[in-house]
Design a protein around this motif. Sequence first.
Motif, PDB file in Angstrom:
ATOM      1  N   THR A 111      27.411  32.895  31.008  1.00 50.72           N
ATOM      2  CA  THR A 111      28.671  33.373  30.457  1.00 50.72           C
ATOM      3  C   THR A 111      29.642  33.938  31.476  1.00 50.72           C
ATOM      4  OG1 THR A 111      27.694  35.541  29.960  1.00 50.72           O
ATOM      5  CG2 THR A 111      27.636  33.885  28.211  1.00 50.72           C
ATOM      6  N   TRP A 112      29.328  33.859  32.748  1.00 51.21           N
ATOM      7  CA  TRP A 112      30.179  34.484  33.751  1.00 51.21           C
ATOM      8  C   TRP A 112      31.591  33.928  33.747  1.00 51.21           C
ATOM      9  CZ3 TRP A 112      32.829  31.896  37.450  1.00 51.21           C
ATOM     10  CH2 TRP A 112      32.417  30.586  37.722  1.00 51.21           C
ATOM     11  N   SER A 113      31.749  32.687  33.344  1.00 48.91           N
ATOM     12  CA  SER A 113      33.037  32.019  33.410  1.00 48.91           C
ATOM     13  C   SER A 113      33.884  32.193  32.151  1.00 48.91           C
ATOM     14  CB  SER A 113      32.836  30.530  33.683  1.00 48.91           C
ATOM     15  OG  SER A 113      32.093  29.913  32.647  1.00 48.91           O
ATOM     16  N   LEU A 114      33.440  33.006  31.212  1.00 55.35           N
ATOM     17  CA  LEU A 114      34.179  33.241  29.980  1.00 55.35           C
ATOM     18  C   LEU A 114      35.052  34.481  30.134  1.00 55.35           C
ATOM     19  CD1 LEU A 114      31.370  32.566  27.358  1.00 55.35           C
ATOM     20  CD2 LEU A 114      33.086  30.977  28.241  1.00 55.35           C
ATOM     21  N   SER A 115      36.331  34.329  29.924  1.00 50.95           N
ATOM     22  CA  SER A 115      37.258  35.436  30.122  1.00 50.95           C
ATOM     23  C   SER A 115      37.006  36.597  29.174  1.00 50.95           C
ATOM     24  CB  SER A 115      38.706  34.954  29.984  1.00 50.95           C
ATOM     25  OG  SER A 115      38.954  34.434  28.691  1.00 50.95           O
ATOM     26  N   THR A 116      36.418  36.320  28.012  1.00 50.15           N
ATOM     27  CA  THR A 116      36.148  37.363  27.033  1.00 50.15           C
ATOM     28  C   THR A 116      35.058  38.326  27.473  1.00 50.15           C
ATOM     29  OG1 THR A 116      34.663  35.842  25.870  1.00 50.15           O
ATOM     30  CG2 THR A 116      36.928  35.995  25.077  1.00 50.15           C
ATOM     31  N   GLU A 117      34.343  38.006  28.529  1.00 51.37           N
ATOM     32  CA  GLU A 117      33.265  38.854  29.016  1.00 51.37           C
ATOM     33  C   GLU A 117      33.755  39.998  29.899  1.00 51.37           C
ATOM     34  OE1 GLU A 117      30.814  37.301  26.701  1.00 51.37           O
ATOM     35  OE2 GLU A 117      29.838  38.532  28.244  1.00 51.37           O
ATOM     36  N   TYR A 118      35.015  40.029  30.221  1.00 54.54           N
ATOM     37  CA  TYR A 118      35.512  40.982  31.205  1.00 54.54           C
ATOM     38  C   TYR A 118      36.496  41.972  30.608  1.00 54.54           C
ATOM     39  CZ  TYR A 118      33.030  37.792  34.066  1.00 54.54           C
ATOM     40  OH  TYR A 118      32.016  37.010  34.580  1.00 54.54           O
ATOM     41  N   ASP A 119      36.402  43.203  31.087  1.00 51.78           N
ATOM     42  CA  ASP A 119      37.154  44.313  30.520  1.00 51.78           C
ATOM     43  C   ASP A 119      38.441  44.625  31.271  1.00 51.78           C
ATOM     44  OD1 ASP A 119      33.937  45.813  30.202  1.00 51.78           O
ATOM     45  OD2 ASP A 119      35.069  44.833  28.602  1.00 51.78           O
ATOM     46  N   TYR A 120      38.470  44.338  32.546  1.00 50.49           N
ATOM     47  CA  TYR A 120      39.602  44.726  33.379  1.00 50.49           C
ATOM     48  C   TYR A 120      40.124  43.525  34.143  1.00 50.49           C
ATOM     49  CZ  TYR A 120      37.534  49.242  32.351  1.00 50.49           C
ATOM     50  OH  TYR A 120      37.009  50.329  31.700  1.00 50.49           O
ATOM     51  N   TRP A 121      41.445  43.466  34.241  1.00 51.01           N
ATOM     52  CA  TRP A 121      42.113  42.331  34.869  1.00 51.01           C
ATOM     53  C   TRP A 121      43.228  42.785  35.788  1.00 51.01           C
ATOM     54  CZ3 TRP A 121      40.887  37.159  33.880  1.00 51.01           C
ATOM     55  CH2 TRP A 121      39.935  36.952  32.871  1.00 51.01           C
ATOM     56  N   GLY A 122      43.409  42.050  36.870  1.00 51.91           N
ATOM     57  CA  GLY A 122      44.575  42.239  37.701  1.00 51.91           C
ATOM     58  C   GLY A 122      45.753  41.450  37.168  1.00 51.91           C
ATOM     59  N   GLN A 123      46.875  41.551  37.860  1.00 53.14           N
ATOM     60  CA  GLN A 123      48.098  40.890  37.428  1.00 53.14           C
ATOM     61  C   GLN A 123      48.239  39.470  37.949  1.00 53.14           C
ATOM     62  OE1 GLN A 123      50.348  42.230  35.123  1.00 53.14           O
ATOM     63  NE2 GLN A 123      48.543  43.568  34.943  1.00 53.14           N
ATOM     64  N   GLY A 124      47.417  39.083  38.894  1.00 49.96           N
ATOM     65  CA  GLY A 124      47.424  37.729  39.392  1.00 49.96           C
ATOM     66  C   GLY A 124      48.184  37.563  40.690  1.00 49.96           C
ATOM     67  N   THR A 125      47.805  36.533  41.439  1.00 43.88           N
ATOM     68  CA  THR A 125      48.516  36.144  42.647  1.00 43.88           C
ATOM     69  C   THR A 125      48.631  34.622  42.639  1.00 43.88           C
ATOM     70  OG1 THR A 125      48.580  36.387  45.069  1.00 43.88           O
ATOM     71  CG2 THR A 125      46.409  36.037  44.078  1.00 43.88           C
ATOM     72  N   PRO A 126      49.813  34.089  42.896  1.00 41.07           N
ATOM     73  CA  PRO A 126      50.010  32.646  42.744  1.00 41.07           C
ATOM     74  C   PRO A 126      49.568  31.857  43.968  1.00 41.07           C
ATOM     75  CG  PRO A 126      52.084  33.683  43.304  1.00 41.07           C
ATOM     76  CD  PRO A 126      51.076  34.800  43.154  1.00 41.07           C
ATOM     77  N   VAL A 127      49.004  30.680  43.692  1.00 41.43           N
ATOM     78  CA  VAL A 127      48.605  29.741  44.727  1.00 41.43           C
ATOM     79  C   VAL A 127      49.231  28.397  44.417  1.00 41.43           C
ATOM     80  CG1 VAL A 127      46.680  28.460  45.747  1.00 41.43           C
ATOM     81  CG2 VAL A 127      46.450  30.901  45.260  1.00 41.43           C
ATOM     82  N   THR A 128      49.932  27.843  45.386  1.00 34.53           N
ATOM     83  CA  THR A 128      50.543  26.528  45.243  1.00 34.53           C
ATOM     84  C   THR A 128      50.074  25.645  46.382  1.00 34.53           C
ATOM     85  OG1 THR A 128      52.520  27.455  44.180  1.00 34.53           O
ATOM     86  CG2 THR A 128      52.689  25.237  45.100  1.00 34.53           C
ATOM     87  N   VAL A 129      49.545  24.477  46.040  1.00 32.57           N
ATOM     88  CA  VAL A 129      49.048  23.529  47.031  1.00 32.57           C
ATOM     89  C   VAL A 129      49.858  22.252  46.907  1.00 32.57           C
ATOM     90  CG1 VAL A 129      47.058  22.315  47.963  1.00 32.57           C
ATOM     91  CG2 VAL A 129      46.753  24.526  46.828  1.00 32.57           C
ATOM     92  N   SER A 130      50.526  21.868  47.975  1.00 32.79           N
ATOM     93  CA  SER A 130      51.370  20.686  47.989  1.00 32.79           C
ATOM     94  C   SER A 130      50.596  19.480  48.503  1.00 32.79           C
ATOM     95  CB  SER A 130      52.593  20.908  48.869  1.00 32.79           C
ATOM     96  OG  SER A 130      53.366  22.006  48.414  1.00 32.79           O
ATOM     97  N   SER A 131      50.849  18.323  47.907  1.00 32.88           N
ATOM     98  CA  SER A 131      50.202  17.094  48.322  1.00 32.88           C
ATOM     99  C   SER A 131      50.880  16.501  49.539  1.00 32.88           C
ATOM    100  CB  SER A 131      50.197  16.083  47.179  1.00 32.88           C
ATOM    101  OG  SER A 131      51.510  15.758  46.788  1.00 32.88           O
TER     102      SER A 131
END
Length: 131
Positions: A111-131
């Motif tokens: 279940t590690w990959s299920l978002s419902t298992e986690y209580d605390y979250w950060g705001q995110g950091t964007p990653v963009t990969v160009s071809s």
Amino acid sequence: QVQLVESGGGSVQAGGSLRLSCAASGYTYSSNCMVWFRQAPGKEREGVAAIATGGGIRYYGSTFYADSVKGRFTVSQDNAKNTVYLQMNSLKPEDTAMYYCAAGDDCYSGTWSLSTEYDYWGQGTPVTVSS
């Protein structure tokens, strides 16, 4: 409570590398699992990698990866800095997403990959990969 702040995102060419950081503060004693998620527009949030930051010697340091990133991404931790990292190598355009870190009580293999298992979250950091 736990506060999480991600950093290190950016724009790179395919085949390049980035290292993301997630700094934790506040009450972290009960958080034995840290996980990286990502979400692209129109797609479901998916677990990328996780690491057990506590829970006893049996579990400490255990890592989990999505099949799509195995061999390319590495998750690690620095307890002295209360920080977890995601080293991303051989980046592909399909890796483009907002990357989030999250904290929960424990990592479980099923279940590690299920978002419902986690209580605390950060705001995110964007990653963009160009071809």
